[in-house]
Design an enzyme around this catalytic site. Sequence first.
Site, PDB file in Angstrom:
ATOM      1  N   LYS A  13       0.833  -1.215   0.000  1.00  0.00           N
ATOM      2  CA  LYS A  13       0.000   0.000   0.000  1.00  0.00           C
ATOM      3  C   LYS A  13       0.865   1.260   0.000  1.00  0.00           C
ATOM      4  CE  LYS A  13      -2.050  -1.116   3.892  1.00  0.00           C
ATOM      5  NZ  LYS A  13      -1.397  -2.404   4.177  1.00  0.00           N
ATOM      6  N   ARG A  88     -10.018   0.934   8.755  1.00  0.00           N
ATOM      7  CA  ARG A  88      -9.497  -0.397   9.010  1.00  0.00           C
ATOM      8  C   ARG A  88     -10.510  -1.267   9.744  1.00  0.00           C
ATOM      9  NH1 ARG A  88      -3.873   0.352   8.902  1.00  0.00           N
ATOM     10  NH2 ARG A  88      -2.668  -1.538   9.171  1.00  0.00           N
ATOM     11  N   ARG A 127      11.343  -5.730   4.864  1.00  0.00           N
ATOM     12  CA  ARG A 127      11.241  -4.277   4.647  1.00  0.00           C
ATOM     13  C   ARG A 127      12.246  -3.517   5.512  1.00  0.00           C
ATOM     14  NH1 ARG A 127       5.591  -1.737   5.303  1.00  0.00           N
ATOM     15  NH2 ARG A 127       5.574  -3.188   7.034  1.00  0.00           N
ATOM     16  N   ARG A 160      11.154  -1.765  10.978  1.00  0.00           N
ATOM     17  CA  ARG A 160      10.056  -1.286  11.812  1.00  0.00           C
ATOM     18  C   ARG A 160       9.861  -2.222  12.994  1.00  0.00           C
ATOM     19  NH1 ARG A 160       4.867   0.123   8.189  1.00  0.00           N
ATOM     20  NH2 ARG A 160       3.813  -1.211   9.695  1.00  0.00           N
ATOM     21  N   ARG A 171      -0.619  -9.251  12.824  1.00  0.00           N
ATOM     22  CA  ARG A 171      -1.215  -8.188  11.998  1.00  0.00           C
ATOM     23  C   ARG A 171      -2.077  -8.792  10.885  1.00  0.00           C
ATOM     24  NH1 ARG A 171       4.088  -5.388  10.583  1.00  0.00           N
ATOM     25  NH2 ARG A 171       2.884  -4.250   9.012  1.00  0.00           N
TER      26      ARG A 171
HETATM   27  P1  AP5 Z   1       4.795  -1.586   1.798  1.00  0.00           P
HETATM   28  O1  AP5 Z   1       4.426  -0.773   0.612  1.00  0.00           O
HETATM   29  O2  AP5 Z   1       5.539  -0.925   2.888  1.00  0.00           O
HETATM   30  O3  AP5 Z   1       3.482  -2.346   2.359  1.00  0.00           O
HETATM   31  P2  AP5 Z   1       2.198  -1.809   3.111  1.00  0.00           P
HETATM   32  O4  AP5 Z   1       1.012  -2.476   2.506  1.00  0.00           O
HETATM   33  O5  AP5 Z   1       2.188  -0.318   3.164  1.00  0.00           O
HETATM   34  O6  AP5 Z   1       2.450  -2.485   4.501  1.00  0.00           O
HETATM   35  P3  AP5 Z   1       2.385  -1.949   5.985  1.00  0.00           P
HETATM   36  O7  AP5 Z   1       3.038  -3.019   6.780  1.00  0.00           O
HETATM   37  O8  AP5 Z   1       2.910  -0.565   6.120  1.00  0.00           O
HETATM   38  O9  AP5 Z   1       0.860  -1.972   6.228  1.00  0.00           O
HETATM   39  P4  AP5 Z   1       0.175  -2.046   7.556  1.00  0.00           P
HETATM   40  O10 AP5 Z   1      -1.235  -1.875   7.126  1.00  0.00           O
HETATM   41  O11 AP5 Z   1       0.451  -3.245   8.364  1.00  0.00           O
HETATM   42  O12 AP5 Z   1       0.843  -0.863   8.388  1.00  0.00           O
HETATM   43  P5  AP5 Z   1       0.367   0.570   8.828  1.00  0.00           P
HETATM   44  O13 AP5 Z   1       1.544   1.434   8.857  1.00  0.00           O
HETATM   45  O14 AP5 Z   1      -0.835   1.015   8.072  1.00  0.00           O
HETATM   46  O15 AP5 Z   1       5.587  -2.870   1.263  1.00  0.00           O
HETATM   47  C1  AP5 Z   1       6.107  -3.852   2.136  1.00  0.00           C
HETATM   48  C2  AP5 Z   1       7.479  -4.345   1.625  1.00  0.00           C
HETATM   49  O16 AP5 Z   1       7.315  -5.025   0.383  1.00  0.00           O
HETATM   50  C3  AP5 Z   1       8.477  -3.206   1.350  1.00  0.00           C
HETATM   51  O17 AP5 Z   1       9.747  -3.634   1.727  1.00  0.00           O
HETATM   52  C4  AP5 Z   1       8.397  -2.997  -0.175  1.00  0.00           C
HETATM   53  O18 AP5 Z   1       9.612  -2.531  -0.707  1.00  0.00           O
HETATM   54  C5  AP5 Z   1       8.048  -4.391  -0.666  1.00  0.00           C
HETATM   55  N1  AP5 Z   1       7.162  -4.364  -1.838  1.00  0.00           N
HETATM   56  C6  AP5 Z   1       6.079  -3.551  -2.028  1.00  0.00           C
HETATM   57  N2  AP5 Z   1       5.456  -3.824  -3.195  1.00  0.00           N
HETATM   58  C7  AP5 Z   1       6.144  -4.854  -3.766  1.00  0.00           C
HETATM   59  C8  AP5 Z   1       5.973  -5.611  -4.981  1.00  0.00           C
HETATM   60  N3  AP5 Z   1       4.972  -5.356  -5.850  1.00  0.00           N
HETATM   61  N4  AP5 Z   1       6.871  -6.618  -5.242  1.00  0.00           N
HETATM   62  C9  AP5 Z   1       7.883  -6.877  -4.370  1.00  0.00           C
HETATM   63  N5  AP5 Z   1       8.085  -6.199  -3.206  1.00  0.00           N
HETATM   64  C10 AP5 Z   1       7.224  -5.211  -2.893  1.00  0.00           C
HETATM   65  O19 AP5 Z   1      -0.148   0.280  10.313  1.00  0.00           O
HETATM   66  C11 AP5 Z   1       0.736  -0.080  11.352  1.00  0.00           C
HETATM   67  C12 AP5 Z   1      -0.016  -0.163  12.664  1.00  0.00           C
HETATM   68  O20 AP5 Z   1      -0.602   1.129  12.982  1.00  0.00           O
HETATM   69  C13 AP5 Z   1      -1.212  -1.122  12.692  1.00  0.00           C
HETATM   70  O21 AP5 Z   1      -0.804  -2.439  12.999  1.00  0.00           O
HETATM   71  C14 AP5 Z   1      -2.081  -0.493  13.791  1.00  0.00           C
HETATM   72  O22 AP5 Z   1      -1.592  -0.814  15.057  1.00  0.00           O
HETATM   73  C15 AP5 Z   1      -1.865   1.002  13.594  1.00  0.00           C
HETATM   74  N6  AP5 Z   1      -2.893   1.609  12.716  1.00  0.00           N
HETATM   75  C16 AP5 Z   1      -2.655   2.237  11.522  1.00  0.00           C
HETATM   76  N7  AP5 Z   1      -3.811   2.661  10.980  1.00  0.00           N
HETATM   77  C17 AP5 Z   1      -4.790   2.312  11.851  1.00  0.00           C
HETATM   78  C18 AP5 Z   1      -6.225   2.436  11.845  1.00  0.00           C
HETATM   79  N8  AP5 Z   1      -6.851   3.041  10.808  1.00  0.00           N
HETATM   80  N9  AP5 Z   1      -6.895   1.955  12.891  1.00  0.00           N
HETATM   81  C19 AP5 Z   1      -6.289   1.351  13.922  1.00  0.00           C
HETATM   82  N10 AP5 Z   1      -4.957   1.175  13.985  1.00  0.00           N
HETATM   83  C20 AP5 Z   1      -4.212   1.640  12.959  1.00  0.00           C
END
Ligand code: AP5
Length: 213
Positions: A13, A88, A127, A160, A171
Amino acid sequence: MRLIIVGPPGAGKGTQAESIIKKYQIPHISTGDILRENIKEETDLGLEAKKYMDQGDLVPDHLVVALVQDRLTRKDCENGFLLDGFPRTVAQAVSLDAQLKKMGIKLDRVVNMEVDEKLLVERAVGRRICKSCGATYHVKNNPPKKEGTCDVDGGQLIQRADDTEETVANRIKVYKEQTSPLIDYYRAQGLLLNIDGSQDIDQVFDQIVKGLA
Ligand code: AP5
Ligand code: ZN
């Protein structure tokens, strides 16, 4: 363009969001990034959120909803936005709908990133992020030119806190239980754009651009 990007942890994402916001000239609103920023600055919100994020659990709805409500009323959202990691839960989606209705605006599309579970773990655990600018890399799929160093600003690359195998597994479980019901919610509204996120980064972006055209 008013967009949401949704998908399990590690689906790509954040990676796609960087390209989407450049192409459509809209601000990137990532609740994960905003919460991590609050943790870094040790704000009250950050201290509260950290307890949940370190375990891979969701931060309580009311905290995140308030944060996004405030963010969406800023001037830079007038011509659109990309919400990443929000909503979410169905409760978050319902409160977002209510806010958008009040503002007299509508969502254009919800980009749904679909990726196999095995690939998700590999992506999240491999990552690395830049400590100073937040740029995202992957040890195998998207390595920096110099190991451990950001290409953009020479910053140090770190893992991270929630990217350990154990926390990633939780997660994914939380995603299935609490976030995946959103797919049906937005399908019913006719907004869903399904994307095969298992392809390489450029191919995934092509699919998104074609889907949004
Ligand atoms: P990346 O693009 O970083 O993936 P992502 O989908 O953004 O993954 P996240 O882990 O950031 O999502 P998340 O939803 O768990 O975390 P968030 O920060 O929102 O890609 C991942 C890796 O793969 C990278 O190394 C990249 O280079 C590689 N890659 C990408 N695309 C690729 C491809 N096509 N091919 C090969 N490699 C690829 O949330 C974190 C925490 O915050 C949650 O657990 C929760 O505690 C809290 N939180 C955040 N939002 C909320 C909410 N709305 N409500 C409640 N809690 C929340
Ligand atoms: Zn950097």
